[in-house]
Write an enzyme that holds these catalytic residues in place. Structure first.
Site, mmCIF file in Angstrom:
data_model
loop_
_atom_site.group_PDB
_atom_site.id
_atom_site.type_symbol
_atom_site.label_atom_id
_atom_site.label_comp_id
_atom_site.label_asym_id
_atom_site.label_seq_id
_atom_site.Cartn_x
_atom_site.Cartn_y
_atom_site.Cartn_z
ATOM 1 N N PRO A 60 44.204 36.944 35.274
ATOM 2 C CA PRO A 60 43.135 36.004 34.893
ATOM 3 C C PRO A 60 42.180 35.668 36.044
ATOM 4 O O PRO A 60 41.020 35.334 35.814
ATOM 5 C CB PRO A 60 43.892 34.756 34.418
ATOM 6 C CG PRO A 60 45.339 35.007 34.616
ATOM 7 C CD PRO A 60 45.542 36.437 34.947
ATOM 8 N N GLU B 90 54.792 35.566 32.491
ATOM 9 C CA GLU B 90 54.073 34.870 33.570
ATOM 10 C C GLU B 90 53.301 35.849 34.456
ATOM 11 O O GLU B 90 52.635 35.433 35.399
ATOM 12 C CB GLU B 90 55.055 34.056 34.416
ATOM 13 C CG GLU B 90 55.646 32.846 33.710
ATOM 14 C CD GLU B 90 54.580 31.936 33.109
ATOM 15 O OE1 GLU B 90 53.615 31.609 33.807
ATOM 16 O OE2 GLU B 90 54.722 31.571 31.924
ATOM 17 N N ARG C 49 32.177 53.981 26.233
ATOM 18 C CA ARG C 49 30.788 54.075 25.761
ATOM 19 C C ARG C 49 29.861 54.726 26.788
ATOM 20 O O ARG C 49 28.854 55.324 26.432
ATOM 21 C CB ARG C 49 30.203 52.684 25.494
ATOM 22 C CG ARG C 49 30.749 51.949 24.337
ATOM 23 C CD ARG C 49 30.152 50.552 24.311
ATOM 24 N NE ARG C 49 28.695 50.565 24.230
ATOM 25 C CZ ARG C 49 28.015 50.859 23.132
ATOM 26 N NH1 ARG C 49 28.665 51.161 22.035
ATOM 27 N NH2 ARG C 49 26.704 50.853 23.141
ATOM 28 N N ASP D 144 20.893 48.881 25.522
ATOM 29 C CA ASP D 144 21.959 47.884 25.462
ATOM 30 C C ASP D 144 21.650 46.731 26.407
ATOM 31 O O ASP D 144 21.079 46.928 27.474
ATOM 32 C CB ASP D 144 23.299 48.499 25.895
ATOM 33 C CG ASP D 144 24.057 49.143 24.733
ATOM 34 O OD1 ASP D 144 23.660 48.903 23.584
ATOM 35 O OD2 ASP D 144 25.041 49.851 24.999
HETATM 36 N N1 SAH Z 1 50.875 32.406 34.319
HETATM 37 C C1 SAH Z 1 49.710 33.181 34.557
HETATM 38 C C2 SAH Z 1 49.138 33.707 33.268
HETATM 39 C C3 SAH Z 1 49.984 34.749 32.622
HETATM 40 S S1 SAH Z 1 49.235 35.381 31.201
HETATM 41 C C4 SAH Z 1 48.645 32.337 35.237
HETATM 42 O O1 SAH Z 1 48.705 31.143 35.096
HETATM 43 O O2 SAH Z 1 47.764 32.867 35.880
HETATM 44 C C5 SAH Z 1 50.072 36.919 31.016
HETATM 45 C C6 SAH Z 1 49.296 38.123 31.448
HETATM 46 O O3 SAH Z 1 48.143 38.274 30.631
HETATM 47 C C7 SAH Z 1 48.775 38.122 32.860
HETATM 48 O O4 SAH Z 1 49.764 38.546 33.758
HETATM 49 C C8 SAH Z 1 47.622 39.111 32.780
HETATM 50 O O5 SAH Z 1 48.074 40.433 32.919
HETATM 51 C C9 SAH Z 1 47.123 38.915 31.361
HETATM 52 N N2 SAH Z 1 45.931 38.056 31.307
HETATM 53 C C10 SAH Z 1 45.888 36.745 30.945
HETATM 54 N N3 SAH Z 1 44.640 36.274 30.972
HETATM 55 C C11 SAH Z 1 43.834 37.290 31.353
HETATM 56 C C12 SAH Z 1 42.434 37.423 31.574
HETATM 57 N N4 SAH Z 1 41.603 36.404 31.412
HETATM 58 N N5 SAH Z 1 41.971 38.626 31.945
HETATM 59 C C13 SAH Z 1 42.808 39.671 32.137
HETATM 60 N N6 SAH Z 1 44.141 39.606 31.937
HETATM 61 C C14 SAH Z 1 44.666 38.436 31.568
#
Ligand code: SAH
Length: 219
Positions: free
Chosen positions: A88, A115, A152, A167
């Site tokens: 994230p 997690e 794409r 685009d």
């Molecule tokens: N506990 C972590 C979130 C885990 S979510 C934190 O607080 O940061 C589980 C998984 O989903 C992550 O390891 C990641 O691979 C994916 N993920 C979650 N949100 C994402 C996002 N906005 N962009 C890309 N991958 C994401």
């Protein structure tokens, strides 16, 4: 171009591969998408891919061994992908990032779950990538988003390459508004100029709308 995805839910990618532009790109042999099941690389008899977090705290983590084993297997088969992991907080995915990736021969996307993944996996990762400031329950939807937008851009995948040129974000502006038949619907009319057949004027009008809409919607 070759995509590899490390995931504990490989079926997530079935529909994606069978549909629309992506399916056409695969059919034409311009791209391949291989979802690799991390469970196949788990050593124990229960095929465990996750474990508790050292130091305590909620949730589980993806274990390092299946990921490293799957990666070593790719290397053994002669692949040398650019490695992304979904996080994230990673580099925010956008059109420019998509363009960069479309120039790579092989890309591996490691999808986190629970997690996330054991931090040592980062030793094989080139970049962490995020599709926005929100939390998904896994990296798979992010991998779909990334692959769709990159595929794409691979030459020959989109039938009319002019559609890539117009685009949004391809030149810093968003797209112009479009209309199809009927010419009038519920009292709303298609702008006269689009029906004029004057291509010079139409191009100018569209350019102006791109500037106006960019200013209004994405200043
Ligand atoms: N506990 C972590 C979130 C885990 S979510 C934190 O607080 O940061 C589980 C998984 O989903 C992550 O390891 C990641 O691979 C994916 N993920 C979650 N949100 C994402 C996002 N906005 N962009 C890309 N991958 C994401």
């Amino acid at each position: 171009m070759k995509f590899f995805v490390f995931t504990i839910f490989p079926h997530f990618f079935d529909c994606f591969k069978e549909t629309g532009i992506v399916a056409r790109g695969i059919e034409k042999g311009l791209v391949s998408v291989e979802a690799i099941n991390l469970r196949d690389y788990a050593k124990d008899k229960h095929k465990t891919v996750d474990d508790v977090v050292y130091g305590g705290g909620p949730g589980m983590l993806l274990k390092p061994e299946p990921i490293f084993e799957a990666y070593d297997d790719l290397k053994r088969k002669g692949h040398n992908p650019y490695v992304l992991i979904t996080e994230p907080w990673g580099r925010r995915f956008n059109q420019e990032f998509a363009k960069e990736l479309s120039e790579k021969e092989e890309v591996l996307i490691i999808c986190g779950r629970y997690e996330g993944v054991d931090e040592r996996v980062k030793s094989i990762v080139d970049e962490e990538v995020s599709i926005g400031d929100f939390i998904l329950s896994g990296g798979e939807p992010a991998a779909l988003v990334i692959m769709d937008s990159v595929i794409r851009l691979i030459p020959g995948v989109v039938g009319d390459e002019n559609s890539l040129r117009v685009d949004s974000f391809s030149d810093g502006l968003i797209g112009y508004p479009n209309y199809t038949r009927p010419a009038e619907y519920k009292g709303m009319k298609v702008p006269e100029i689009l029906r004029s057949g004057d291509h010079k004027k139409i191009a100018l009008w569209r350019r102006w709308k791109q500037i106006e809409y960019t200013y209004k919607k994405r200043p």
